[in-house]
Structures are given as structure tokens and as C-alpha cells.
Design a protein around this motif. Structure first.
Motif, PDB file in Angstrom:
ATOM      1  N   ALA A 202       0.831  -1.206   0.000  1.00 52.23           N
ATOM      2  CA  ALA A 202       0.000   0.000   0.000  1.00 52.23           C
ATOM      3  C   ALA A 202       0.866   1.257   0.000  1.00 52.23           C
ATOM      4  N   PRO A 203       0.357   2.363  -0.543  1.00 49.76           N
ATOM      5  CA  PRO A 203       1.092   3.636  -0.464  1.00 49.76           C
ATOM      6  C   PRO A 203       1.341   4.032   0.989  1.00 49.76           C
ATOM      7  N   HIS A 204       2.408   4.805   1.208  1.00 52.75           N
ATOM      8  CA  HIS A 204       2.826   5.111   2.580  1.00 52.75           C
ATOM      9  C   HIS A 204       1.827   5.963   3.351  1.00 52.75           C
ATOM     10  N   ASN A 205       0.980   6.683   2.642  1.00 54.16           N
ATOM     11  CA  ASN A 205       0.037   7.556   3.356  1.00 54.16           C
ATOM     12  C   ASN A 205      -1.218   6.816   3.811  1.00 54.16           C
ATOM     13  N   LEU A 206      -1.276   5.497   3.533  1.00 54.12           N
ATOM     14  CA  LEU A 206      -2.460   4.728   3.930  1.00 54.12           C
ATOM     15  C   LEU A 206      -2.091   3.678   4.969  1.00 54.12           C
ATOM     16  N   ARG A 207      -2.977   3.537   5.964  1.00 54.37           N
ATOM     17  CA  ARG A 207      -2.798   2.478   6.964  1.00 54.37           C
ATOM     18  C   ARG A 207      -4.107   1.727   7.116  1.00 54.37           C
ATOM     19  N   PRO A 208      -4.046   0.394   7.340  1.00 53.52           N
ATOM     20  CA  PRO A 208      -5.286  -0.354   7.583  1.00 53.52           C
ATOM     21  C   PRO A 208      -6.040   0.227   8.779  1.00 53.52           C
ATOM     22  N   TRP A 209      -7.356   0.156   8.723  1.00 56.45           N
ATOM     23  CA  TRP A 209      -8.173   0.748   9.801  1.00 56.45           C
ATOM     24  C   TRP A 209      -7.798   0.192  11.163  1.00 56.45           C
ATOM     25  N   PHE A 210      -7.369  -1.074  11.218  1.00 54.13           N
ATOM     26  CA  PHE A 210      -7.105  -1.697  12.526  1.00 54.13           C
ATOM     27  C   PHE A 210      -5.748  -1.292  13.096  1.00 54.13           C
ATOM     28  N   GLN A 211      -4.961  -0.523  12.337  1.00 49.24           N
ATOM     29  CA  GLN A 211      -3.693  -0.030  12.888  1.00 49.24           C
ATOM     30  C   GLN A 211      -3.823   1.363  13.509  1.00 49.24           C
ATOM     31  N   PHE A 212      -5.010   1.937  13.442  1.00 52.14           N
ATOM     32  CA  PHE A 212      -5.243   3.216  14.119  1.00 52.14           C
ATOM     33  C   PHE A 212      -5.618   2.948  15.575  1.00 52.14           C
ATOM     34  N   TYR A 213      -5.090   3.753  16.486  1.00 53.91           N
ATOM     35  CA  TYR A 213      -5.388   3.542  17.902  1.00 53.91           C
ATOM     36  C   TYR A 213      -6.861   3.823  18.174  1.00 53.91           C
ATOM     37  N   ASN A 214      -7.501   2.871  18.807  1.00 53.05           N
ATOM     38  CA  ASN A 214      -8.900   3.049  19.209  1.00 53.05           C
ATOM     39  C   ASN A 214      -8.979   2.847  20.716  1.00 53.05           C
ATOM     40  N   PRO A 215      -9.192   3.940  21.471  1.00 53.93           N
ATOM     41  CA  PRO A 215      -9.150   3.857  22.937  1.00 53.93           C
ATOM     42  C   PRO A 215     -10.257   2.988  23.528  1.00 53.93           C
ATOM     43  N   TYR A 216     -11.254   2.660  22.726  1.00 51.54           N
ATOM     44  CA  TYR A 216     -12.398   1.906  23.255  1.00 51.54           C
ATOM     45  C   TYR A 216     -12.220   0.394  23.138  1.00 51.54           C
ATOM     46  N   LEU A 217     -11.097  -0.044  22.584  1.00 48.34           N
ATOM     47  CA  LEU A 217     -10.993  -1.461  22.222  1.00 48.34           C
ATOM     48  C   LEU A 217     -10.221  -2.328  23.205  1.00 48.34           C
ATOM     49  N   LEU A 218      -9.911  -1.773  24.383  1.00 49.07           N
ATOM     50  CA  LEU A 218      -9.196  -2.578  25.378  1.00 49.07           C
ATOM     51  C   LEU A 218     -10.015  -3.830  25.707  1.00 49.07           C
ATOM     52  N   ASN A 219      -9.363  -4.991  25.592  1.00 48.55           N
ATOM     53  CA  ASN A 219     -10.024  -6.279  25.880  1.00 48.55           C
ATOM     54  C   ASN A 219     -11.223  -6.583  24.978  1.00 48.55           C
ATOM     55  N   LYS A 220     -11.277  -5.933  23.829  1.00 51.00           N
ATOM     56  CA  LYS A 220     -12.354  -6.207  22.873  1.00 51.00           C
ATOM     57  C   LYS A 220     -11.761  -6.824  21.612  1.00 51.00           C
TER      58      LYS A 220
END
Ligand SMILES: [Mn+2]
Length: 268
Positions: A202-220
Motif C-alpha cells: 500500500a502507499p505510505h500515506n495509507l494504513r489499515p483501519w485496525f492499525q489506528f489507535y482506538n481507545p475503546y478497544l481494550l479487551n475487545k
């Protein structure tokens, strides 16, 4: 009493039956979940829908982009894509039973309290509760008598950044796109619908959605499909990617929701 969730079936009825045989799936006692894209490019979308429909309370699925596209085709809002093999399903006498059943499926659902099931993914600014709430907004419009208006307005790539104040058609389109079409986000959080490559290409300016930090996902955990070229390689037990491209000649994969292991069969 096992619970399995299967990746994108895409109308591949023989593959589904072969996988269920390998799982020793018992339709009386076990439950089958699916990440959506039940139909489209495989040989027998009609049999897939009939089989899943007949499982009754033992089957649960979210909608994928191909399922929504099928509803748009059935309402004569869109034409089938050249790669779709939907003719037998579209000319089936009792098709409205199956389409009505699809129209009552959500875009996101919980499995117990710690797992979210959706087709493409969870937008990183959203919690699991947000996801269920936004899914309900779309369920509501899809179940209205004038749902065709929603399907007409569903197509398009904008807006691609979430703002809580989004309203009406724009809000609905964002929710549908996030749940059913998302793969990559730009650094500022804008969804990109062009790149379908695996992350290594993938181009460098794109990241998969799951590599973005999501503060709500602890233990999920998020279980999703849609991204065949990813081949399930999220490198995180928190994100279970189940589209392993059976319709493209690769594998059909299921995840045991209680034992947390993957089981798959190869296309022959
Ligand atoms: Mn898809």
C-alpha cells in the motif's frame, strides 16, 4: 453447542457445505455467524441464502457491500456487475422472502459483550456501543416501506471523515461505507476506497483501519471480512480477518468464537 463465524461466502455453496462438514456443524445445537457478503460471485448464491435462511435462529449475519448491492439490484436501482452470478437468485419465485430477510440484518452485532462482528471493520473513532447504535440507524431505514430511497442515496465515497454532527443521507452513507467498504484510512482519518492491496504493497500515506489507535478497544475483539488480499494477516489477536479469498481460489475460513481457533478449507 459451538459458535462459528464464517468469512465471505460470496455464493460459494459447495465450499460452505464442505467447511461445515469439516466443523461437524450441527444445525440443531450449534450457531453459525457470518461476516456478510453471503452472495455475488460464487456459483450458487440462491442455495447459500436458502440454507442460511433455513437455519432460522441458528444463523446470524451482518450485511456486506455485495448483500446491499443485491438489495439495490432487486429494487432495480442498480444493475448486476459483470462478475456477479445472481441470475438464478433474481429469478427465484420466492426471492422476496430472502430479500426481506436480508433487509432485517444489521451492519454490526455483538457476540457476547467483548466481540464485534461487522463486514469491513470498525471505524477507529467508534466504540462497540457506537457501532451498534449506528448500525441500528441503518437497520431502521432499511426496514421502512420506502427503504429504496435509502438504497438510492447509499452510493458514493463522501463524506469520508466521521463527524458526530453528520446528518441524513451523508451520515447514512458514511456509516454504510465504514461498515461495508473500508480497508485503509489516510493519516487524518479519511477512508480511502481505492486501494485494495495488502498492507505491504500500500502507499505510505495509507494504513489499515485496525492499525489506528482506538481507545475503546481494550479487551475487545473485532471479527470482519471483506479484504481478501489481507488473507487474515492483521498481526493482532484483537482483529480477526476472515476473508481468505475462497471465491478467488484460496480458502474459506471459520473462527470458533469460543475456542478462538481458525479452521479453513481450500478451494478445489
Ligand atoms: Mn465485501
Amino acid at each position: 453447542m459451538a459458535d462459528y463465524i464464517v468469512g465471505d461466502i460470496q455464493g460459494c455453496y459447495k465450499g460452505l457445505k464442505k467447511l461445515l462438514t469439516k466443523l461437524k456443524f450441527n444445525p440443531q445445537t450449534d450457531h453459525l455467524y457470518a461476516v456478510g457478503d453471503l452472495v455475488a460471485r460464487g456459483e450458487d448464491s440462491l442455495s447459500v441464502l436458502q440454507y442460511c435462511h433455513d437455519l432460522g435462529e441458528h444463523f446470524h449475519s451482518v450485511l456486506g457491500n455485495h448483500d446491499l448491492h443485491l438489495l439495490a439490484i432487486s429494487a432495480e436501482i442498480r444493475a448486476p456487475k459483470p462478475s456477479d452470478k445472481l441470475q438464478k437468485l433474481l429469478s427465484y419465485a420466492q426471492r422476496d422472502t430472502l430479500f426481506g430477510w436480508l433487509r432485517h440484518m444489521p451492519l454490526a452485532m455483538h457476540y457476547q459483550q467483548h466481540t464485534l462482528i461487522c463486514h469491513a471493520g470498525l471505524y477507529p473513532a467508534w466504540s462497540l456501543c457506537d457501532a451498534i447504535e449506528f448500525s441500528k440507524e441503518i437497520e431502521h431505514v432499511l426496514q421502512q416501506p420506502n427503504y429504496e430511497l435509502f438504497l438510492q442515496n447509499m452510493y458514493g465515497n463522501t463524506p469520508n471523515v466521521w463527524m458526530p454532527g453528520l446528518k441524513g443521507t451523508e451520515r447514512q452513507r458514511f456509516i454504510v461505507n465504514a461498515f461495508t467498504r473500508m480497508r485503509y484510512l489516510e493519516n487524518q482519518g479519511g477512508m480511502n476506497f481505492t486501494c485494495k492491496a495488502p498492507p505491504s504493497q500500500a502507499p505510505h500515506n495509507l494504513r489499515p483501519w485496525f492499525q489506528f489507535y482506538n481507545p475503546y478497544l481494550l479487551n475487545k475483539r473485532v471479527v470482519f471480512g471483506h479484504w481478501a488480499s489481507l488473507q487474515g494477516q492483521t498481526h493482532s489477536a484483537q482483529f480477526v480477518g476472515l476473508d481468505t479469498g475462497y471465491v478467488w481460489g484460496n480458502r474459506l475460513t471459520a473462527f470458533d468464537l469460543q475456542e478462538h481457533n481458525l479452521i479453513s478449507i481450500k478451494a478445489t
